[in-house]
Design a protein around this motif. Structure first.
Motif, PDB file in Angstrom:
ATOM      1  N   ARG A  11       0.846  -1.191   0.000  1.00 45.34           N
ATOM      2  CA  ARG A  11       0.000   0.000   0.000  1.00 45.34           C
ATOM      3  C   ARG A  11       0.885   1.247   0.000  1.00 45.34           C
ATOM      4  O   ARG A  11       1.967   1.262   0.572  1.00 45.34           O
ATOM      5  CB  ARG A  11      -0.910   0.028   1.233  1.00 45.34           C
ATOM      6  N   ARG A  12       0.352   2.302  -0.643  1.00 43.83           N
ATOM      7  CA  ARG A  12       1.029   3.602  -0.595  1.00 43.83           C
ATOM      8  C   ARG A  12      -0.011   4.707  -0.657  1.00 43.83           C
ATOM      9  O   ARG A  12      -0.855   4.728  -1.557  1.00 43.83           O
ATOM     10  CB  ARG A  12       2.011   3.758  -1.755  1.00 43.83           C
ATOM     11  N   SER A  13       0.059   5.608   0.316  1.00 41.51           N
ATOM     12  CA  SER A  13      -0.917   6.697   0.411  1.00 41.51           C
ATOM     13  C   SER A  13      -0.213   8.048   0.388  1.00 41.51           C
ATOM     14  O   SER A  13       0.901   8.189   0.896  1.00 41.51           O
ATOM     15  CB  SER A  13      -1.736   6.576   1.707  1.00 41.51           C
ATOM     16  N   TYR A  14      -0.879   9.020  -0.224  1.00 42.50           N
ATOM     17  CA  TYR A  14      -0.397  10.400  -0.255  1.00 42.50           C
ATOM     18  C   TYR A  14      -1.482  11.301   0.328  1.00 42.50           C
ATOM     19  O   TYR A  14      -2.508  11.529  -0.311  1.00 42.50           O
ATOM     20  CB  TYR A  14      -0.119  10.857  -1.692  1.00 42.50           C
ATOM     21  N   ARG A  15      -1.279  11.782   1.547  1.00 42.13           N
ATOM     22  CA  ARG A  15      -2.217  12.723   2.166  1.00 42.13           C
ATOM     23  C   ARG A  15      -3.675  12.270   2.021  1.00 42.13           C
ATOM     24  O   ARG A  15      -4.551  13.014   1.589  1.00 42.13           O
ATOM     25  CB  ARG A  15      -2.046  14.112   1.561  1.00 42.13           C
ATOM     26  N   GLY A  16      -3.904  11.034   2.359  1.00 37.20           N
ATOM     27  CA  GLY A  16      -5.259  10.497   2.340  1.00 37.20           C
ATOM     28  C   GLY A  16      -5.672   9.828   1.044  1.00 37.20           C
ATOM     29  O   GLY A  16      -6.725   9.181   0.985  1.00 37.20           O
ATOM     30  N   PHE A  17      -4.868   9.980  -0.017  1.00 36.70           N
ATOM     31  CA  PHE A  17      -5.190   9.326  -1.285  1.00 36.70           C
ATOM     32  C   PHE A  17      -4.417   8.015  -1.369  1.00 36.70           C
ATOM     33  O   PHE A  17      -3.192   7.987  -1.224  1.00 36.70           O
ATOM     34  CB  PHE A  17      -4.803  10.223  -2.467  1.00 36.70           C
ATOM     35  N   ASP A  18      -5.139   6.917  -1.609  1.00 38.77           N
ATOM     36  CA  ASP A  18      -4.514   5.598  -1.702  1.00 38.77           C
ATOM     37  C   ASP A  18      -4.136   5.303  -3.150  1.00 38.77           C
ATOM     38  O   ASP A  18      -4.980   4.920  -3.965  1.00 38.77           O
ATOM     39  CB  ASP A  18      -5.472   4.518  -1.181  1.00 38.77           C
TER      40      ASP A  18
END
Length: 308
Positions: A11-18
């Protein structure tokens, strides 16, 4: 399977975006694995985690049995990475760039050998800023191959290349694979994946929609036969379509299009009928499904599911 690359629940998320939402796959030693998907599918984000450029938000990744981020010192010398864009100093020549990079690479090939591999020898004195887009991609590949990598990550390696340079690059990748290099490739050129990959995964919005051998993914889609009937002949004169293995058909004027999962049987029975009936099937075309057709069908199916 001797897994050289392994992703489990990645998994990788950016400021709440998956961007990557739980990706599982393995790549065996000496295998070429293609990661496909539309823009925004999560391919590059996944690749960056495998390359050790960032820590996963969840799940685990192993390259050569190690964590590529925490064990970077052990993994990096054995891995070659070709990013979507290199960003090298514009004023350096091609040869100066390769020599600079070689100074930071363990067990680097001689600069001349590396340039010969990617057919850039005749551009060695040219400044980077004067290279074409395709030549810059070949320079990116040159630097990825400097350390004779056991594992090679290629992110859109042939973008900007002309047709001949693209096929030269394919041949080089095949040679590296034959020598035992494990390759993970992302590409928008589906023909490239079809030509090179042993197995592939198709990503969509951070998830893997399907994975398997190229032939198996393609075989899930029907083959097609099309032809034009003469003006004095009608579709109803053919043998029963279902009995010939036809699963779907459509007509447009005099043109008939058939879908079948038994291409050889359907084509044989169609041609036998035409021979005995003395019918010329003009514009006859019979072909198996392509990876592009499989990819587009999967993408459309997923989009339709999300809009329901």
């Amino acid at each position: 399977m001797n897994a050289i690359i392994e992703s489990v629940g990645l998994r990788r998320s950016y400021r709440g975006f998956d961007a990557v939402r739980g990706v599982d796959f393995t790549v065996a030693r000496g295998e070429l694995f293609a990661l496909l998907g539309t823009n925004g599918a999560g391919k590059t984000s996944t690749l960056e985690l495998l390359e050790g450029q960032a820590v996963p938000s969840g799940g685990t990744v192993r390259v050569l049995g190690r964590d590529p981020f925490r064990d970077r010192a052990a993994v990096r010398p054995r891995v070659g990475v070709m990013l979507q864009e290199g960003g090298f100093p514009a004023e350096l020549t091609v040869l100066e760039t390769v020599r600079m990079w070689a100074g930071c690479t363990s067990g680097a090939r001689p600069a001349g050998e590396a340039l010969e591999l990617t057919r850039l020898s005749d551009r060695r004195t040219v400044r980077v800023k004067q290279l074409s887009g395709g030549e810059r991609r070949r320079l990116d590949l040159t630097l990825a191959l400097l350390g004779r990598p056991e594992v090679l990550f290629l992110d859109e390696p042939t973008t900007g290349l002309d047709a001949q340079s693209r096929r030269d690059t394919w041949e080089l990748i095949r040679e590296l694979k034959a020598q035992g290099t494990t390759v993970l490739l992302t590409t928008h050129y589906l023909e490239e994946a079809e030509q090179l990959a042993d197995r592939l995964a198709i990503m969509h919005r951070g998830l893997i929609a399907t994975t398997g051998r190229v032939a198996d993914v393609v075989a899930e889609r029907p083959s097609r036969i099309s032809f034009d009937l003469p003006a004095d002949r009608f579709l109803g004169e053919l043998p029963p379509l279902a009995a010939m293995g036809v699963t779907r058909h459509e007509t447009e004027g005099r043109t008939v299009r058939l879908e079948t999962r038994e291409l050889q049987r359907t084509a044989t029975e169609l041609l036998a009928w035409a021979h005995h009936a003395g019918v010329e099937l003009r514009a006859l075309d019979a072909r198996s499904a392509s990876l592009e057709e499989a990819f587009m069908e999967i993408a459309r199916g997923l989009e339709n599911e999300e809009t329901r």
